[in-house]
Design a protein around this motif. Structure first.
Motif, PDB file in Angstrom:
ATOM      1  N   ASP A  31       4.885   9.134  -0.420  1.00  0.00           N
ATOM      2  CA  ASP A  31       3.439   8.940  -0.322  1.00  0.00           C
ATOM      3  C   ASP A  31       3.094   8.836   1.164  1.00  0.00           C
ATOM      4  O   ASP A  31       3.279   7.795   1.784  1.00  0.00           O
ATOM      5  CB  ASP A  31       3.046   7.662  -1.069  1.00  0.00           C
ATOM      6  CG  ASP A  31       1.551   7.419  -1.065  1.00  0.00           C
ATOM      7  OD1 ASP A  31       0.855   7.917  -0.155  1.00  0.00           O
ATOM      8  OD2 ASP A  31       1.082   6.708  -1.961  1.00  0.00           O
ATOM      9  N   GLU A  32       2.579   9.916   1.733  1.00  0.00           N
ATOM     10  CA  GLU A  32       2.332   9.988   3.182  1.00  0.00           C
ATOM     11  C   GLU A  32       1.350   8.924   3.665  1.00  0.00           C
ATOM     12  O   GLU A  32       1.545   8.319   4.708  1.00  0.00           O
ATOM     13  CB  GLU A  32       1.836  11.381   3.577  1.00  0.00           C
ATOM     14  CG  GLU A  32       2.898  12.457   3.481  1.00  0.00           C
ATOM     15  CD  GLU A  32       4.088  12.191   4.405  1.00  0.00           C
ATOM     16  OE1 GLU A  32       3.885  11.781   5.555  1.00  0.00           O
ATOM     17  OE2 GLU A  32       5.224  12.391   3.951  1.00  0.00           O
ATOM     18  N   GLU A  33       0.271   8.702   2.919  1.00  0.00           N
ATOM     19  CA  GLU A  33      -0.714   7.708   3.334  1.00  0.00           C
ATOM     20  C   GLU A  33      -0.095   6.312   3.353  1.00  0.00           C
ATOM     21  O   GLU A  33      -0.302   5.537   4.284  1.00  0.00           O
ATOM     22  CB  GLU A  33      -1.925   7.736   2.400  1.00  0.00           C
ATOM     23  CG  GLU A  33      -3.044   6.830   2.856  1.00  0.00           C
ATOM     24  CD  GLU A  33      -4.262   6.954   1.971  1.00  0.00           C
ATOM     25  OE1 GLU A  33      -4.931   5.924   1.779  1.00  0.00           O
ATOM     26  OE2 GLU A  33      -4.559   8.057   1.475  1.00  0.00           O
ATOM     27  N   LEU A  34       0.675   6.011   2.339  1.00  0.00           N
ATOM     28  CA  LEU A  34       1.343   4.721   2.269  1.00  0.00           C
ATOM     29  C   LEU A  34       2.370   4.584   3.392  1.00  0.00           C
ATOM     30  O   LEU A  34       2.493   3.529   4.010  1.00  0.00           O
ATOM     31  CB  LEU A  34       2.011   4.538   0.906  1.00  0.00           C
ATOM     32  CG  LEU A  34       2.611   3.175   0.603  1.00  0.00           C
ATOM     33  CD1 LEU A  34       1.573   2.074   0.746  1.00  0.00           C
ATOM     34  CD2 LEU A  34       3.206   3.168  -0.792  1.00  0.00           C
ATOM     35  N   ASP A  36       2.231   6.025   6.350  1.00  0.00           N
ATOM     36  CA  ASP A  36       1.501   5.804   7.598  1.00  0.00           C
ATOM     37  C   ASP A  36       1.059   4.351   7.720  1.00  0.00           C
ATOM     38  O   ASP A  36       1.155   3.742   8.784  1.00  0.00           O
ATOM     39  CB  ASP A  36       0.285   6.734   7.685  1.00  0.00           C
ATOM     40  CG  ASP A  36       0.670   8.187   7.909  1.00  0.00           C
ATOM     41  OD1 ASP A  36       1.830   8.456   8.308  1.00  0.00           O
ATOM     42  OD2 ASP A  36      -0.189   9.061   7.679  1.00  0.00           O
ATOM     43  N   THR A  37       0.576   3.790   6.627  1.00  0.00           N
ATOM     44  CA  THR A  37       0.143   2.393   6.620  1.00  0.00           C
ATOM     45  C   THR A  37       1.326   1.474   6.872  1.00  0.00           C
ATOM     46  O   THR A  37       1.236   0.525   7.661  1.00  0.00           O
ATOM     47  CB  THR A  37      -0.525   2.049   5.270  1.00  0.00           C
ATOM     48  OG1 THR A  37      -1.638   2.915   5.077  1.00  0.00           O
ATOM     49  CG2 THR A  37      -0.972   0.597   5.229  1.00  0.00           C
ATOM     50  N   LEU A  38       2.432   1.761   6.230  1.00  0.00           N
ATOM     51  CA  LEU A  38       3.630   0.943   6.410  1.00  0.00           C
ATOM     52  C   LEU A  38       4.130   1.029   7.846  1.00  0.00           C
ATOM     53  O   LEU A  38       4.490   0.018   8.450  1.00  0.00           O
ATOM     54  CB  LEU A  38       4.747   1.387   5.463  1.00  0.00           C
ATOM     55  CG  LEU A  38       6.063   0.663   5.668  1.00  0.00           C
ATOM     56  CD1 LEU A  38       5.955  -0.785   5.222  1.00  0.00           C
ATOM     57  CD2 LEU A  38       7.198   1.347   4.985  1.00  0.00           C
ATOM     58  N   GLU A  39       4.124   2.224   8.403  1.00  0.00           N
ATOM     59  CA  GLU A  39       4.588   2.414   9.771  1.00  0.00           C
ATOM     60  C   GLU A  39       3.769   1.571  10.747  1.00  0.00           C
ATOM     61  O   GLU A  39       4.317   0.878  11.601  1.00  0.00           O
ATOM     62  CB  GLU A  39       4.501   3.890  10.148  1.00  0.00           C
ATOM     63  CG  GLU A  39       4.937   4.182  11.556  1.00  0.00           C
ATOM     64  CD  GLU A  39       4.838   5.656  11.888  1.00  0.00           C
ATOM     65  OE1 GLU A  39       5.606   6.102  12.735  1.00  0.00           O
ATOM     66  OE2 GLU A  39       3.983   6.363  11.299  1.00  0.00           O
ATOM     67  N   GLU A  40       2.453   1.594  10.594  1.00  0.00           N
ATOM     68  CA  GLU A  40       1.603   0.801  11.489  1.00  0.00           C
ATOM     69  C   GLU A  40       1.840  -0.692  11.270  1.00  0.00           C
ATOM     70  O   GLU A  40       1.903  -1.469  12.220  1.00  0.00           O
ATOM     71  CB  GLU A  40       0.131   1.147  11.292  1.00  0.00           C
ATOM     72  CG  GLU A  40      -0.782   0.409  12.242  1.00  0.00           C
ATOM     73  CD  GLU A  40      -0.388   0.521  13.715  1.00  0.00           C
ATOM     74  OE1 GLU A  40      -0.489  -0.480  14.438  1.00  0.00           O
ATOM     75  OE2 GLU A  40       0.028   1.606  14.156  1.00  0.00           O
ATOM     76  N   GLY A  41       1.995  -1.096  10.019  1.00  0.00           N
ATOM     77  CA  GLY A  41       2.282  -2.503   9.727  1.00  0.00           C
ATOM     78  C   GLY A  41       3.619  -2.937  10.291  1.00  0.00           C
ATOM     79  O   GLY A  41       3.760  -4.047  10.813  1.00  0.00           O
ATOM     80  N   TYR A  42       4.607  -2.055  10.210  1.00  0.00           N
ATOM     81  CA  TYR A  42       5.937  -2.344  10.737  1.00  0.00           C
ATOM     82  C   TYR A  42       5.887  -2.520  12.255  1.00  0.00           C
ATOM     83  O   TYR A  42       6.423  -3.479  12.797  1.00  0.00           O
ATOM     84  CB  TYR A  42       6.885  -1.210  10.345  1.00  0.00           C
ATOM     85  CG  TYR A  42       8.269  -1.327  10.926  1.00  0.00           C
ATOM     86  CD1 TYR A  42       9.123  -2.338  10.526  1.00  0.00           C
ATOM     87  CD2 TYR A  42       8.721  -0.407  11.875  1.00  0.00           C
ATOM     88  CE1 TYR A  42      10.409  -2.443  11.048  1.00  0.00           C
ATOM     89  CE2 TYR A  42       9.998  -0.510  12.397  1.00  0.00           C
ATOM     90  CZ  TYR A  42      10.835  -1.514  11.977  1.00  0.00           C
ATOM     91  OH  TYR A  42      12.102  -1.620  12.504  1.00  0.00           O
ATOM     92  N   HIS A  44       3.285  -3.308  14.043  1.00  0.00           N
ATOM     93  CA  HIS A  44       2.534  -4.529  14.341  1.00  0.00           C
ATOM     94  C   HIS A  44       3.416  -5.763  14.140  1.00  0.00           C
ATOM     95  O   HIS A  44       3.386  -6.701  14.931  1.00  0.00           O
ATOM     96  CB  HIS A  44       1.283  -4.617  13.464  1.00  0.00           C
ATOM     97  CG  HIS A  44       0.429  -5.794  13.789  1.00  0.00           C
ATOM     98  ND1 HIS A  44      -0.308  -5.871  14.945  1.00  0.00           N
ATOM     99  CD2 HIS A  44       0.219  -6.950  13.120  1.00  0.00           C
ATOM    100  CE1 HIS A  44      -0.950  -7.032  14.966  1.00  0.00           C
ATOM    101  NE2 HIS A  44      -0.640  -7.709  13.877  1.00  0.00           N
TER     102      HIS A  44
END
Length: 95
Positions: A31-34, A36-42, A44
């Protein structure tokens, strides 16, 4: 750094194992959107950890390569933007 401060290596290994497992599950789900969100959260989360290490003067114990530059980034990232984001976390912690 682990040579001077073994606790840093231990904290990294413990935290990284949990994150790597979760990331592997998400990659399998593709899930590409998920992702991307995880990557930014990671990233941070890593910034927050870096700021806590700085605040607790963990890097003061490192003798092998001081002084050094602390930044959380990916290989191809805009380092100025990453420095800005890290400073934002620093300011948030101090507030």
């Amino acid at each position: 750094m682990e040579a001077d401060v073994p606790e840093i290596g231990q904290l990294w290994e413990e935290g990284h194992a949990r994150i790597a497992s979760a990331l592997s599950e998400l990659i399998d789900a593709a899930d590409e959107e998920l992702l991307d969100t995880l990557e930014e959260g990671y990233l941070h989360s890593l910034r927050k950890t870096m700021v806590r290490l700085e605040t607790h003067h963990a890097f003061d114990q490192i003798k092998t390569c001081a002084p050094f530059w602390t930044v959380v980034t990916q290989v191809d990232a805009d380092t100025e933007e990453e420095e800005r984001l890290l400073e934002q976390v620093r300011q948030g912690l101090l507030a």
